[in-house]
Design a protein around this motif. Sequence first.
Motif, PDB file in Angstrom:
ATOM      1  N   TRP A   4       7.962   3.875 -13.200  1.00  0.00           N
ATOM      2  CA  TRP A   4       7.617   2.459 -13.057  1.00  0.00           C
ATOM      3  C   TRP A   4       8.622   1.582 -13.794  1.00  0.00           C
ATOM      4  CZ3 TRP A   4       3.929   0.426  -9.952  1.00  0.00           C
ATOM      5  CH2 TRP A   4       2.950   1.293  -9.442  1.00  0.00           C
ATOM      6  N   SER A  17      -1.291  -0.149 -12.846  1.00  0.00           N
ATOM      7  CA  SER A  17      -0.459   1.037 -13.074  1.00  0.00           C
ATOM      8  C   SER A  17       0.733   0.715 -13.955  1.00  0.00           C
ATOM      9  CB  SER A  17       0.006   1.619 -11.733  1.00  0.00           C
ATOM     10  OG  SER A  17      -1.092   2.107 -10.982  1.00  0.00           O
ATOM     11  N   ASP A  71       2.325   6.648  -7.025  1.00  0.00           N
ATOM     12  CA  ASP A  71       1.248   7.446  -7.620  1.00  0.00           C
ATOM     13  C   ASP A  71       1.649   8.898  -7.850  1.00  0.00           C
ATOM     14  OD1 ASP A  71      -0.641   5.562  -8.099  1.00  0.00           O
ATOM     15  OD2 ASP A  71      -1.824   5.924  -6.300  1.00  0.00           O
ATOM     16  N   ILE A  79      -1.338  -2.384  -8.468  1.00  0.00           N
ATOM     17  CA  ILE A  79       0.042  -2.105  -8.889  1.00  0.00           C
ATOM     18  C   ILE A  79       0.260  -2.561 -10.329  1.00  0.00           C
ATOM     19  CG2 ILE A  79       2.458  -2.757  -8.509  1.00  0.00           C
ATOM     20  CD1 ILE A  79       1.853  -2.823  -5.502  1.00  0.00           C
ATOM     21  N   THR A  97       0.836  -1.212   0.000  1.00  0.00           N
ATOM     22  CA  THR A  97       0.000   0.000   0.000  1.00  0.00           C
ATOM     23  C   THR A  97       0.864   1.252   0.000  1.00  0.00           C
ATOM     24  OG1 THR A  97      -1.729  -1.183   1.224  1.00  0.00           O
ATOM     25  CG2 THR A  97      -1.859   1.222   1.182  1.00  0.00           C
ATOM     26  N   MET A 132       2.494   1.686  -3.413  1.00  0.00           N
ATOM     27  CA  MET A 132       1.549   2.173  -4.414  1.00  0.00           C
ATOM     28  C   MET A 132       1.306   3.669  -4.251  1.00  0.00           C
ATOM     29  SD  MET A 132      -0.247   1.217  -6.974  1.00  0.00           S
ATOM     30  CE  MET A 132      -1.430   2.065  -8.009  1.00  0.00           C
ATOM     31  N   VAL A 181      -4.175  -4.989  -3.581  1.00  0.00           N
ATOM     32  CA  VAL A 181      -3.165  -3.963  -3.870  1.00  0.00           C
ATOM     33  C   VAL A 181      -2.273  -4.404  -5.035  1.00  0.00           C
ATOM     34  CG1 VAL A 181      -1.354  -2.498  -2.914  1.00  0.00           C
ATOM     35  CG2 VAL A 181      -3.166  -3.323  -1.432  1.00  0.00           C
ATOM     36  N   SER A 182      -1.978  -5.689  -5.108  1.00  0.00           N
ATOM     37  CA  SER A 182      -1.133  -6.194  -6.195  1.00  0.00           C
ATOM     38  C   SER A 182      -1.798  -5.993  -7.546  1.00  0.00           C
ATOM     39  CB  SER A 182      -0.831  -7.681  -5.978  1.00  0.00           C
ATOM     40  OG  SER A 182      -0.085  -7.877  -4.787  1.00  0.00           O
TER      41      SER A 182
END
Length: 445
Positions: free
Chosen positions: A143, A177, A137, A174, A130, A133, A170-171
């Motif tokens: 990335w 993104s 952001d 990720i 978390t 991430m 959360v994965s």
Amino acid sequence: MPQQDIVKIAIQMPGAYPQLIQLDQKKPLSAVIKEVCDGWNLPGPDNYALQYADGVQTYITESGRCAEDLYKGIQSSDSGVRCDSLKQLACVSTDVTFAQEFISRDGHSLLVKIVEDADEAPLIMTHTLTGFMELMDHGIVSWENLSAVFIKKIASFVNAKVLDASIQQVSLAILESMVLSSSSLFQQVKQEVTLERLLSHLQVTNQQIQTKAMALLMALLQTAGDADRQVRMNIIHSSASVGDEMAHYLYVLQSVTLNHLEPRMRMPLDSYNQDQREILHGLRQAAFETESENSLSHERRRSLCAKEFKKLGFSNNSNPGQDLLRAPPGLLALDTMAYFASRYPDAYSRFVLENSSREDKHECPFARSSIQLTLILCEILRIGEPPSETGSNYHPIFFSQDRLLEELFCVCIQLINKTWKEMRATQEDFDKVTQPVLFLNCFCS
């Protein structure tokens, strides 16, 4: 024994005697600066700041102090301290100033290492992901700097059949993104995440997992090339209602996919294009058993073609390509007719031959009806319209068909023929038979 939070520091300012103070690290920075200013009789402490004199001479901020504390806490040998530090990190990383301070200390690399090692308890891993991430952001770190090991590890969390739901949630975010950030990462994620596992996430009862999985699928679809766009599935769990956010993703996925048809919809038929001409003549040849055309004279063959295109319902029977210059629906009308003829040859032949044998005034024109129907379906499906930021109106049937537009066309064109016969319609009734409202029931499934 001195308190651990009290340290002695020297403070200097041009034109003033240096101060040696005992700094209480728990005291607000604004209170420390006020005390320093009072020592020099300086008014307006809000106009001053502390700056490191050695090394990188950055300004000392509350965010910087917090970043330093969490940076140290994450590396603690005490798992409780690590967990608390990572939990706090996940909360404060939304602040861009803190993020800059933490990343300047290479703190994000600590998080990457925790993920790659994968030795922590599920709760600590959730906080780690978390926080990572939230930091990413802000766009401070690219990335593309992430290692293949890290990407594989995140993908393994998503692919795992048994894993903490918070970690998978959360994965998924990720990976989404990553996919949206670059084509190279898209390729890596596509190779690592199995489609079967992703589809299974779309059918769980956990709506947060469903929503994140849908977001990743949508990102893959938006970034994919033509060869990767054949993605369809039944994603609506029969026992669960669809939440607002999930409904929006379903709507956007539907819109993005259908909008891939827009170029064909806006492209009129090119009479000089050999492939398009062959498709057009293929419709005629599939409908009528004709004698060998190679043995016919040019005029005889031309006359035969015109006669058969007329039976097919083209207005310009001597040059049927003229009927397909209207865009929209453009080449989509040719595509839908060809699909019907090849996918359901018996139904196609029956449609054409039935109307060929009727009295002229009661013939249902296949080509004219097909062109108008394709246009109506494009309007109903909103092909060519960008997805709305708040839209949530999707068609469940979309997720059970590989060729939604074409399959709807095949159902509706036969409905037109049926309605035409029941009404004993003539050409003057064409607009009544092809009213859009007559086809809306085809979308209920």
